[in-house]
Design an enzyme around this catalytic site. Structure first.
Site, PDB file in Angstrom:
ATOM      1  N   ARG A 126     -38.836 -15.676 -19.789  1.00 34.70           N
ATOM      2  CA  ARG A 126     -40.167 -15.119 -19.525  1.00 34.70           C
ATOM      3  C   ARG A 126     -40.614 -15.622 -18.164  1.00 34.70           C
ATOM      4  O   ARG A 126     -39.983 -16.508 -17.573  1.00 34.70           O
ATOM      5  CB  ARG A 126     -41.168 -15.599 -20.581  1.00 34.70           C
ATOM      6  CG  ARG A 126     -41.218 -17.118 -20.667  1.00 34.70           C
ATOM      7  CD  ARG A 126     -42.314 -17.658 -21.548  1.00 34.70           C
ATOM      8  NE  ARG A 126     -42.174 -19.089 -21.757  1.00 34.70           N
ATOM      9  CZ  ARG A 126     -42.551 -20.032 -20.919  1.00 34.70           C
ATOM     10  NH1 ARG A 126     -43.095 -19.690 -19.752  1.00 34.70           N
ATOM     11  NH2 ARG A 126     -42.390 -21.321 -21.203  1.00 34.70           N
ATOM     12  N   GLY A 181     -40.483 -23.965 -28.805  1.00 37.15           N
ATOM     13  CA  GLY A 181     -41.858 -24.160 -28.363  1.00 37.15           C
ATOM     14  C   GLY A 181     -41.970 -23.982 -26.865  1.00 37.15           C
ATOM     15  O   GLY A 181     -40.973 -23.822 -26.157  1.00 37.15           O
ATOM     16  N   ARG A 235     -45.810 -28.439 -25.446  1.00 36.94           N
ATOM     17  CA  ARG A 235     -46.350 -28.888 -26.732  1.00 36.94           C
ATOM     18  C   ARG A 235     -45.329 -29.773 -27.441  1.00 36.94           C
ATOM     19  O   ARG A 235     -44.199 -29.371 -27.683  1.00 36.94           O
ATOM     20  CB  ARG A 235     -46.681 -27.699 -27.630  1.00 36.94           C
ATOM     21  CG  ARG A 235     -47.834 -26.829 -27.177  1.00 36.94           C
ATOM     22  CD  ARG A 235     -48.183 -25.841 -28.298  1.00 36.94           C
ATOM     23  NE  ARG A 235     -49.163 -24.863 -27.883  1.00 36.94           N
ATOM     24  CZ  ARG A 235     -48.859 -23.641 -27.449  1.00 36.94           C
ATOM     25  NH1 ARG A 235     -47.596 -23.271 -27.362  1.00 36.94           N
ATOM     26  NH2 ARG A 235     -49.803 -22.796 -27.108  1.00 36.94           N
TER      27      ARG A 235
END
Length: 478
Positions: free
Chosen positions: A339, A214, A218
């Site tokens: 990322r 995740g 979250r």
């Protein structure tokens, strides 16, 4: 396993006023059930934003870059970066309605089941008949391994999918880092409530309980006692949390200390920022500043740990962000994310160092040379605007006043009057943010404080529980 830190054993003023539909979409139920199961099911009606006056013959001459899904924070910036490089952006999405700006900006979007690799490969092949596809990428972590598989299939530059998949599972990532001698918190994974209780007893409380897969904080919570641990375990494993994989949680030792985030491109550390969070038990970022106030020796130690993470996990192509806390034994790695961090992080890096991380990522994806030279050194900081209660936004004002303050670089809102607000202890709790830039950290802090104090809002509580429950937060790609 003990609860000790483990060493080898085991993160222009562009006023996006009233960008509401993004926030509104973050507050409704989301389902992929209707998504087409193959590229063949994609119809002309599913392809949005394609200019009607461009012929197929002309399309063949156009270079395009495919984006697999998009994100709430960086998505629009990726589209803008693609266009700055004179490429035609095409978004492949399971739900094109998520991206409310595509029609106004005439962005091409194809509806496709983005969880189906064969469907994506089929859609790529279809688009390849009309466009010269220069590359494929995504701003979303959950689709980045898929990007790697597509790039490998079509011999395009891209990340290693196996390394990305390993990194995206926090339990697997933690195991690899610990085996490589990288300092990480004590941890264990669990799939049942009984296992969580057993592991927590071994590690000790307080402990952090979070999904193994995740992003965006979250489902991440600090559990300070047995009651909080039981409540959050029930939330994660009792059917309330929306999983994108088989339910698995990570129980980890809570490591206290200043929180930092390193932004990396390839194997080069572009900058390290310092993050402040709101009150526990959640981890919602309140303020982020680049560069972090580290001594030369601290910076070198941090870079060394970053490089060890990259080598251990097989990363080194494209963007990575690494979160760590500084403890009495030095940097302890909390997470490695394959990322870029979501905005405002890339904005701050560009303002502080004049390095466009998103643009450089696109260059990598199309096989061009990156330019990661730092051309300036300023302090850039962002402060989140976080709702103080659940309910309906009555008004928000002072935006123009804040934006007019010298040194304010950006004011972004995700809401407008009438927007329902439901807080869940994750990144969607932010209703906006303010960015400031100055020659020094003290000046930047003064500017950001003045700007935030210029903004005011009012939220009326929901009239009943039903009003609140109908605005379940959307699982927005990230």
């Amino acid at each position: 396993m003990s609860g000790k830190i483990m060493f080898g054993t085991a993160r222009s003023f562009t006023l996006a006023l009233y960008d509401v539909r993004v926030r509104r979409l973050c507050m409704r139920n989301y389902s992929r059930e209707w998504a087409p199961s193959s590229a063949a099911e994609t119809t002309d009606a599913d392809r949005l934003g394609h200019p009607q006056n461009v012929t197929a013959e002309a399309d063949k001459m156009r270079k395009a870059l495919i984006l697999i899904e998009n994100t709430r924070t960086n998505g629009r910036s990726y589209v803008e970066a693609v266009r700055r490089l004179r490429l035609h952006p095409i978004i492949l999405a399971a739900d094109p309605a998520l991206y409310d700006y595509v029609a106004a900006e005439r962005i091409e979007v194809a509806r496709v089941d983005t969880t189906n690799l064969d469907a994506l490969i089929g859609e790529y092949s279809r688009l390849g008949k009309s466009f010269d596809i220069a590359g494929v990428t995504s701003a979303a972590e959950s689709f980045y391994a898929t990007v790697g598989k597509i790039c490998r299939n079509f011999n395009l530059p891209g990340p290693d999918p196996e390394s990305i998949e390993q990194c995206c599972n926090k339990a697997a990532q933690r195991q690899v880092l610990a085996a490589a001698g990288v300092p990480v918190p004590g941890y264990r994974s669990a799939t049942t409530a009984a296992e969580v209780q057993c592991v927590a007893a071994e590690i000790g409380l307080p402990a952090v309980l979070k999904p193994a897969v995740g992003s965006g904080s979250r489902g991440v919570r600090l559990c300070r006692d047995a009651r909080e641990l039981a409540e959050h375990t029930d939330y994660l494993l009792g059917g309330k949390h929306m999983w994108r994989s088989s339910p698995e949680v990570l129980v980890e030792q809570f490591v206290d200390g200043p929180h930092y985030i390193a932004e990396i491109m390839g194997d080069e550390v572009i900058g390290i920022g310092i993050t402040e969070y709101g009150p526990p038990p959640h981890f919602v970022f309140r303020q982020l500043t680049f560069p972090a106030p580290l001594t030369d020796e601290q910076y070198e130690r941090a870079v060394d740990v970053v490089q060890r993470c990259l080598r251990a996990l097989g990363l080194g192509w494209g963007p990575t962000n690494i979160e760590f806390r500084w403890t009495e034994v030095g940097p302890v790695v909390i997470e490695v994310n394959p990322r870029l961090a979501g905005n405002p992080d890339p904005q701050l890096v560009q303002l502080a160092f004049d390095v466009d991380l998103i643009g450089e990522h696109i260059k990598l994806a199309i096989g061009e040379q990156c330019n990661l030279s730092k051309r300036q050194s300023r302090t850039a900081t962002a402060r989140s605007l976080i709702a103080d209660r659940d309910g309906t936004l009555d008004y928000i004002d002072g935006i123009d006043r804040a934006a007019a303050i010298p040194g304010v670089a950006d004011v972004k809102l995700y809401v407008r009057p009438g927007t329902p607000i439901v807080r869940n202890g994750d990144y969607c709790d932010r209703i906006g943010y303010v960015v400031a830039v100055a020659p020094s950290r003290s000046s930047a802090d003064t500017i950001i404080q003045r700007a935030v104090e210029s903004i005011d809002w009012s939220i009326s509580p929901f009239s009943d529980l039903h009003d609140q429950e109908q605005y379940t937060p959307l699982y927005f790609p990230d």
